[in-house]
Design a protein around this motif. Structure first.
Motif, PDB file in Angstrom:
ATOM      1  N   VAL A 308       0.861  -1.190   0.000  1.00  0.00           N
ATOM      2  CA  VAL A 308       0.000   0.000   0.000  1.00  0.00           C
ATOM      3  C   VAL A 308       0.888   1.228   0.000  1.00  0.00           C
ATOM      4  O   VAL A 308       1.784   1.356   0.843  1.00  0.00           O
ATOM      5  CB  VAL A 308      -0.938   0.001   1.219  1.00  0.00           C
ATOM      6  N   THR A 309       0.633   2.130  -0.944  1.00  0.00           N
ATOM      7  CA  THR A 309       1.518   3.296  -1.066  1.00  0.00           C
ATOM      8  C   THR A 309       0.833   4.611  -0.707  1.00  0.00           C
ATOM      9  O   THR A 309       1.499   5.589  -0.439  1.00  0.00           O
ATOM     10  CB  THR A 309       2.063   3.403  -2.504  1.00  0.00           C
ATOM     11  N   ALA A 310      -0.462   4.627  -0.725  1.00  0.00           N
ATOM     12  CA  ALA A 310      -1.135   5.900  -0.452  1.00  0.00           C
ATOM     13  C   ALA A 310      -2.564   5.670   0.021  1.00  0.00           C
ATOM     14  O   ALA A 310      -3.241   4.740  -0.428  1.00  0.00           O
ATOM     15  CB  ALA A 310      -1.160   6.758  -1.711  1.00  0.00           C
ATOM     16  N   LEU A 311      -2.990   6.537   0.919  1.00  0.00           N
ATOM     17  CA  LEU A 311      -4.381   6.488   1.387  1.00  0.00           C
ATOM     18  C   LEU A 311      -4.889   7.916   1.495  1.00  0.00           C
ATOM     19  O   LEU A 311      -4.310   8.753   2.187  1.00  0.00           O
ATOM     20  CB  LEU A 311      -4.459   5.811   2.761  1.00  0.00           C
ATOM     21  N   LYS A 312      -5.976   8.171   0.776  1.00  0.00           N
ATOM     22  CA  LYS A 312      -6.572   9.510   0.815  1.00  0.00           C
ATOM     23  C   LYS A 312      -8.021   9.370   1.283  1.00  0.00           C
ATOM     24  O   LYS A 312      -8.765   8.537   0.760  1.00  0.00           O
ATOM     25  CB  LYS A 312      -6.514  10.130  -0.576  1.00  0.00           C
ATOM     26  N   VAL A 313      -8.375  10.199   2.223  1.00  0.00           N
ATOM     27  CA  VAL A 313      -9.704  10.080   2.835  1.00  0.00           C
ATOM     28  C   VAL A 313     -10.347  11.448   2.927  1.00  0.00           C
ATOM     29  O   VAL A 313      -9.699  12.419   3.334  1.00  0.00           O
ATOM     30  CB  VAL A 313      -9.588   9.499   4.273  1.00  0.00           C
ATOM     31  N   LYS A 314     -11.601  11.516   2.535  1.00  0.00           N
ATOM     32  CA  LYS A 314     -12.384  12.724   2.845  1.00  0.00           C
ATOM     33  C   LYS A 314     -13.596  12.286   3.651  1.00  0.00           C
ATOM     34  O   LYS A 314     -14.358  11.422   3.213  1.00  0.00           O
ATOM     35  CB  LYS A 314     -12.827  13.442   1.581  1.00  0.00           C
ATOM     36  N   THR A 315     -13.773  12.882   4.807  1.00  0.00           N
ATOM     37  CA  THR A 315     -14.840  12.446   5.704  1.00  0.00           C
ATOM     38  C   THR A 315     -15.770  13.603   6.060  1.00  0.00           C
ATOM     39  O   THR A 315     -15.313  14.697   6.401  1.00  0.00           O
ATOM     40  CB  THR A 315     -14.238  11.864   7.008  1.00  0.00           C
ATOM     41  N   TYR A 316     -17.053  13.330   5.952  1.00  0.00           N
ATOM     42  CA  TYR A 316     -18.063  14.222   6.511  1.00  0.00           C
ATOM     43  C   TYR A 316     -18.434  13.670   7.882  1.00  0.00           C
ATOM     44  O   TYR A 316     -18.962  12.558   7.960  1.00  0.00           O
ATOM     45  CB  TYR A 316     -19.323  14.257   5.644  1.00  0.00           C
ATOM     46  N   ALA A 317     -18.127  14.411   8.916  1.00  0.00           N
ATOM     47  CA  ALA A 317     -18.438  13.954  10.274  1.00  0.00           C
ATOM     48  C   ALA A 317     -19.642  14.737  10.786  1.00  0.00           C
ATOM     49  O   ALA A 317     -19.598  15.968  10.886  1.00  0.00           O
ATOM     50  CB  ALA A 317     -17.240  14.158  11.183  1.00  0.00           C
ATOM     51  N   ASN A 318     -20.697  14.017  11.081  1.00  0.00           N
ATOM     52  CA  ASN A 318     -21.915  14.658  11.575  1.00  0.00           C
ATOM     53  C   ASN A 318     -21.737  14.988  13.054  1.00  0.00           C
ATOM     54  O   ASN A 318     -21.481  14.098  13.861  1.00  0.00           O
ATOM     55  CB  ASN A 318     -23.094  13.691  11.369  1.00  0.00           C
ATOM     56  N   LEU A 319     -21.857  16.264  13.409  1.00  0.00           N
ATOM     57  CA  LEU A 319     -21.638  16.659  14.802  1.00  0.00           C
ATOM     58  C   LEU A 319     -22.934  16.961  15.541  1.00  0.00           C
ATOM     59  O   LEU A 319     -22.918  17.231  16.732  1.00  0.00           O
ATOM     60  CB  LEU A 319     -20.718  17.885  14.854  1.00  0.00           C
ATOM     61  N   GLY A 320     -24.068  16.897  14.822  1.00  0.00           N
ATOM     62  CA  GLY A 320     -25.344  17.202  15.466  1.00  0.00           C
ATOM     63  C   GLY A 320     -25.694  18.671  15.345  1.00  0.00           C
ATOM     64  O   GLY A 320     -25.010  19.440  14.665  1.00  0.00           O
TER      65      GLY A 320
END
Lengths: 791, 156, 285
Positions: A308-320
């Motif tokens: 594994v050479t790369a990991l890209k993440v985009k996250t929408y975190a629901n905070l209420g």
């Protein structure tokens, strides 16, 4: 000593009270003249409050008072103590009672105080609120899009914070260069913590001393007092005492300062009588914090050989709708910074958008950020293994951080300067493969497939960060936590040699009274029975940050240990004096100070304690008593790890998942009480399995919580679960002298992906690679339908 | 509107004047001060409030005090006899069948009913027997072990 | 949560209960209370007056005589589950209701009168062609289970009437009954509940009764399934084929919720029909 107490499965000393009904939980406390509060909550997810009419409610016999937010206008909104580090946080927090607007169904808008709870509830039903309903959005991604209803003026696009970690450019470049890129959208659904005891508070106010006493269902009484006095009431902390009685489980949801705790304290002063408020389960579901609720898009780059050479993440975190006490810290520091997992991933980038929606507050729930990270990383490993047609255990092995690489620093800016302390990831994987007889399972699976049965095995090789945290790292200058995270203990050896330890941590089922006593008895060489551990009352315990993040052993017990070293040092000085020996000629061993090479020339710790307390004859200039307080600030966090394996059979006709075996091999560092650690792992596994298969906090489009009771929120029953097979390795943590890492959350963090991966493995002949949780029978069945009924 | 209710709880008789809507669990906890029986939900799911009513496990949050008139109730406080823990209490302690302890009194009372019907249950029978009791801490693993141990101790 | 206040009367006989019911407008009957009390606690139900029939001796007990079993309305699920005189399918069904504590208090009469579409006993009682004995101000009457259930939470019971007993025929040799259920994972109610009663003679099915619960607003007789079973040698393939006919019975009004959509319930119906019928056939011997 022949047998060490540290490391043995001593029965819990907490239990006699708990198995006989003697233990006092909040609801059990009765004070003279006590009255009851009941809260009116908003039926709307988003609305302006035009007016509130309390006249009819006030007229009910037995009602003492009815109050609205305007009656508490002088109290500011509650503090948000952990904001995402290094970025703007457009913070909006709850008021004691909302005055102008509500942003989620269940927000508190009025309160009745009455002679008993039945009357209070009757009167709540008679309060009339004129609401102006506003447009609602419940999904974090939708809320961040153009045209979505706006919740707060200071948070355009409903964005609370836009945070990132890692290297964007490097990760993009590595993805470009990768042989294979796998993309997936992964949802981590909303969960409702559901401790069996709901929240509650009791408050009493003394006009003479101007002091509040507040009992509450809290995992962190000192922090509650600090936040209430300094940030809400504006009084010195000495004017408030906070007590947590027995607490019936928390799982994170009882860390936080809630509006009702402040409300009850304020009411006690206003009404002039002690007041009890105990939420119902229905209130617990709508108004206590929820957990998880992420939508993530991931891209992972790999070489053909599986590296594994790369990991890209985009996250929408629901905070209420508004922020709970440490909400922004969870999907940032405790999530993004754990995305390397147990793997050497040279390029990682993670962006997190913390988003306001018209839902209940989202904050830490057992694991808090780390389950979300682990789920993502472990799902990724299986997606990659599937794409490359590699065995999932071999793919993991290929990418593991090797045992000789510790202390290990993950990709640039991921862990923000900390390093994984110690680990041997292959050892736990090998152990798990051996316990499960993995090869034989694969053969059985092959055979079963021929007869139309779908067996699957899932792996989860996890790491978590525990023992939070070095104050300098986690604090405002770094990770945005508005305080330190050291821990405290006081050790006092009384005249007869009985030891009383007071701690700043606060158990709610973990058995601290037993484990801490084990550390003390072992270290001082005295009987276990001679040690008493007290906690949970700001009067009489040193300030501490409380119990969460699996920190009570790795930080709290280390404070105890440090105190004990100083107690022993002083005991040696007194012992040498009593033995008329030089301090350099004595040692402390097995509960005695004796002259080196002459074990019979000794003084017991009890004799020394007596001398120290009576002080007839102490070394010149020495203070009386064996008493020491330690404040331990850890130099690093600790990083437990392990491999869990789950074996399932999936009924392709009904979609039902049957867990046939669950094997956990954990390494939580040195173990103080194996029985207690096993219990923590069992319970953790159950909660993680529950996320994989059953639990789901569901809002409808109007912002009503559809899963608003135990009739609709499926926490597992005994019959849903198998017995668990546990094993462990012990890699001591070099971070602290006890070598402990933390065990409270490992099971929850590890188990969710193990189960989901097992189901996907079972369904792989049908070409199914991902189903979002919970993997209810219906969702599995649907996936089977959509994937062409092949196989 | 109030009525008199006479109940025998843990072998002692009490007469209380109650509103008809008073729930048995509140009679036990508030009128009689027996706070070992806990309340964990409002929809009759969690089983924390389980007591024995005329020998059978019932959810005391779903029984009106007036329905319990003339009934014989055993709560967790009445299980130990003459200072001796009941085998279920012993085994829950021994096998670490509890953590926060909130569900434990109800869990033990249901197990009592279960073992009175089925003195030698399989693990599966125990698990199904606990369908009306939720535990959030233990994952049920050690609860099942504890009930097995108690069953074996009671049989011998 | 806590109920609204109400007026409470305890009846010591059926006639007293009927008379109390007729004296108080809107009064509700309290038996085990395991449907009513939860609704009252959530303040979804607010009966001004409750008539407690729980202590009426005549309403307790299971009696078998002359080819029939009469089950008093206050018989608990627990007693029903343990009974060896009622048809096996009925005791099996009672054993799937709620949990042990609920079965210890909940009653057959309460379950029947409440007519929850997700309940278990109504489904089996219709399949067993049970009859319900009802007492009212104008006397006694008997109604068939099938006619009794008229809709979601709706029955043939008139205001002022009490269901006193349920009567089913003895299970003859050659007849088997069984219940198969897809549980709601949270509440334990039936999302799909199938009751099957089959009679087998000389290797062929001579009579079949299949009834569906949990799927539709009220219990539904699956006559297409039954028709497909009768006259056939019942083995895996023929049962499976007959089970598919359930789609003809279901119509368009299938229930759905967050736990199981209408589509899923519909798809599961034949699976559970198959299981119930197969178990009933096995019991028919």
């Amino acid at each position: 000593m022949a047998t060490r107490i540290f490391g043995s499965s001593i029965k819990r000393r907490e239990d006699p009270k708990l198995i006989t009904g003697e233990a006092q939980y909040l609801e059990d406390i009765q004070l003279h003249g006590m009255v009851h509060a009941a809260v009116l909550r908003s039926p709307y997810a988003h609305a302006n409050i035009r007016s509130i009419n309390v006249e009819e409610a006030k007229a009910v016999d037995g009602v003492i008072g009815v109050f609205t937010g305007k009656d508490f206008e002088e109290l500011p909104a509650l503090p948000c103590a952990w904001q995402a580090g290094g970025v703007d946080n457009n913070a909006n927090t709850p008021r004691v009672l909302e005055i102008e607007r509500v942003t989620f169904t269940g927000a508190a808008v009025a309160v009745v105080v009455a002679e008993n709870r039945y009357i209070a509830q009757d009167a709540v039903g008679l309060i009339e609120v004129d609401y102006e309903p506003l447009p609602v959005v419940v999904d974090a991604e939708e809320a961040s899009q153009k045209g979505a209803p706006q919740l707060h003026e200071n948070a355009p696009g409903n964005i609370c914070m836009d945070w990132a970690c890692g290297q964007e450019e490097g990760t993009e470049a590595a993805l470009e260069e990768a042989d294979v890129v796998v993309k997936q959208r992964i949802k981590n659904q909303r969960l409702i913590p559901t401790p069996l005891e709901p929240r509650g508070a009791i408050a009493q106010y003394s006009p003479a001393s101007e002091e509040y006493t507040v009992w509450m269902t809290s995992q962190a009484p000192h922090v509650m007092r600090l936040l209430m006095t300094a940030f809400v009431f504006g009084i010195p902390e000495t004017k408030m005492r906070v007590i947590s009685p027995h607490v019936g489980g928390g799982f994170g949801s009882k860390i936080f300062l809630y509006p009702e705790y402040c409300l009850v304290a304020a009411l006690a002063k206003k009404v002039g009588r002690p007041i009890k408020w105990m939420e119902t389960r229905g209130e617990n579901y709508v108004a206590t914090t929820h957990g998880r609720d992420h939508i993530s898009d991931i891209e992972v780059g790999v070489k053909r050989d599986g590296t594994v050479t790369a990991l890209k993440v985009k996250t929408y975190a629901n905070l209420g709708g508004i922020l709970s006490t440490i909400a922004p810290g969870i999907p940032t520091t405790l999530y993004g910074r754990m995305l390397s997992g147990v793997y050497k991933i040279p390029n990682i980038y993670c962006q997190v958008l913390g988003v306001y929606t018209n839902t209940a507050m989202v904050d830490a729930y057992r694991g808090a950020g780390r389950p979300e990270a682990t789920y993502l990383v472990e799902r990724v490993m299986d997606l990659v293994a599937n794409e490359l047609k590699m065995d999932p255990s071999e793919l993991r092995r290929k990418n593991f951080i090797p045992a000789d690489a510790f202390p290990y620093e993950p990709a640039d800016d991921i862990l923000a300067g900390l390093k994984y302390d110690s680990g041997n990831y292959e050892a736990v994987l090998d152990r798990a493969l051996e316990v499960t007889d993995y090869k034989a399972f694969r053969q059985e699976q092959e055979k079963a497939r021929e007869s139309g049965r779908y067996l699957g095995v899932g792996f989860s090789s996890y790491i978590e960060v525990c023992g939070v945290a070095p104050s300098a790292w986690v604090g405002v200058g770094g990770q945005g936590w508005g305080a330190g995270l050291w821990e405290s203990a006081n050790v006092r050896v009384h005249l007869t040699g009985q030891v009383v330890v007071t701690t700043g941590t606060q158990p709610h089922g973990q058995g601290h009274e037993t484990t801490v006593a084990q550390v003390v008895a072992d270290e001082l060489g005295i009987p276990f029975e001679d040690v008493i551990v007290q906690h949970s009352d700001t009067l009489g315990t040193p300030f501490g940050y409380g119990t969460y993040g699996s920190r009570s052993a790795a930080v709290g017990a280390v404070a105890v240990y440090n105190s004990l070293q100083r107690i022993k040092d002083k005991a040696k000085l007194i012992g040498a004096h009593m033995l008329e020996a030089s301090i350099d000629d004595v040692i402390y061993e097995d509960g005695k100070v004796h002259v080196k090479g002459a074990p019979t020339e000794s003084k017991t710790i009890q004799e020394i304690a007596g001398q120290a307390a009576l002080a007839y004859d102490l070394p010149e200039g020495m203070e009386a008593f064996l008493d020491d307080t330690a404040y331990y600030d850890p130099p690093n966090c600790t990083f437990p790890f392990g491999t869990h394996m789950c074996m399932v059979e999936v009924d392709r006709h009904t979609g039902q998942v049957d867990i046939q075996r669950y094997v956990a091999v954990d390494d939580v560092g040195r173990v103080i009480n194996p029985m207690i650690v096993d219990g923590q792992v069992h319970g953790g596994i159950a909660q993680g399995v529950a996320q994989a298969l059953w639990e789901h906090g569901v809002y409808d489009e109007s912002g009503q919580l559809v899963s608003g009771s135990l009739l609709d929120y499926a926490i597992p029953k005994a019959s849903f679960l198998p017995s668990f097979e546990l094993d462990r390795t012990e890699t001591p943590s070099p971070v602290n002298p006890l070598g402990v890492k933390g065990a409270g959350e490992a099971g929850t963090i590890a188990s969710t992906p193990a189960v989901v991966n097992a189901v996907m493995d079972a369904l792989s002949p049908l070409g199914i690679t991902h189903i979002d949780m919970p993997l209810t029978a219906e969702r599995v069945w649907q996936a089977v339908q959509q994937n062409g009924n092949g196989g | 509107m109030s009525r008199n209710v006479t109940v025998t709880v843990n072998q002692s008789e009490h007469t209380c004047e109650v509103e008809p809507r008073l729930l048995l669990v509140h009679l036990l906890r508030e009128n009689l001060g027996l706070t070992g029986t806990n309340i964990g939900c409002d929809t009759s799911q969690c089983g924390s409030c389980t007591v024995l009513m005329d020998g059978q496990a019932v959810k005391s949050c779903t029984v009106l005090a007036v329905q319990a008139d003339e009934a014989n109730i055993t709560t967790i406080e009445g299980l130990a006899q003459e200072g001796e823990l009941h085998p279920l209490q012993e085994s829950f302690w021994e096998k670490h069948g509890l953590q926060c302890g909130f569900c434990t009194p109800g869990m033990i009372m249901t197990a009592h009913d279960l073992l009175s019907r089925n003195p030698d249950p399989t693990d599966t029978e125990i698990r199904h027997g606990l369908d009306g009791n939720l535990c959030r801490c233990t994952g049920y693993h050690n609860i099942v072990t504890a009930i097995q141990a108690a069953a074996s101790s009671i049989r011998s | 949560m806590y109920p609204f206040n109400f007026e409470y009367h305890k009846a010591s006989s059926v006639s007293e209960a009927i008379s109390l019911l007729n004296q108080h407008d809107g009064a509700k009957v309290l038996a085990g209370g395991h449907s009513l009390i939860p609704a009252m606690k959530l303040r979804l139900s607010d009966p001004g007056v409750l008539i407690d029939i729980g202590k009426i001796d005549d309403l307790h007990g299971i009696n078998a005589s002359k080819g029939a079993v009469t089950i008093g309305g206050l018989t608990t699920h627990s007693d029903l589950a343990a009974s060896i005189v009622v048809p096996i399918g009925l005791s099996e069904t009672a054993g799937t209701v709620g949990d042990q504590q609920v079965r210890n208090r909940g009653t057959i009469g309460g379950s029947v009168v409440h007519a929850d579409p997700a309940a278990d006993l109504p489904t089996m009682l219709v399949a067993l062609r049970a009859s319900f004995h009802i007492s009212g101000p104008t006397g006694n009457r008997t109604v068939s289970a099938e006619d009794f259930f008229t809709g979601m939470f709706e029955t043939d019971l008139e205001d002022g009437e009490i269901l006193t007993a349920v009567e089913v025929a003895d299970e003859q040799s050659g007849t088997g009954s069984a219940y198969s259920k897809l549980f709601n994972p949270a509440s334990g109610y039936a999302m799909v509940g199938v009751a099957a009663v089959v009679t087998v003679a000389s290797g062929k099915c001579t009579e079949a009764s299949v009834v569906l619960g949990g799927l539709t607003p009220s219990v539904m007789v699956a006559s297409s399934v039954a028709d497909s079973l009768v006259g056939v040698k019942l083995e895996e393939t023929s049962i499976a084929a007959a089970a598919e006919a359930v789609q003809n019975d279901l119509g368009s009004d299938v229930l759905g919720d967050i736990h199981a959509s209408a589509d899923y319930r519909r798809a599961m119906a034949p699976v559970y029909v198959r299981r119930a019928v197969a178990a009933a056939v096995e019991r028919a011997g």
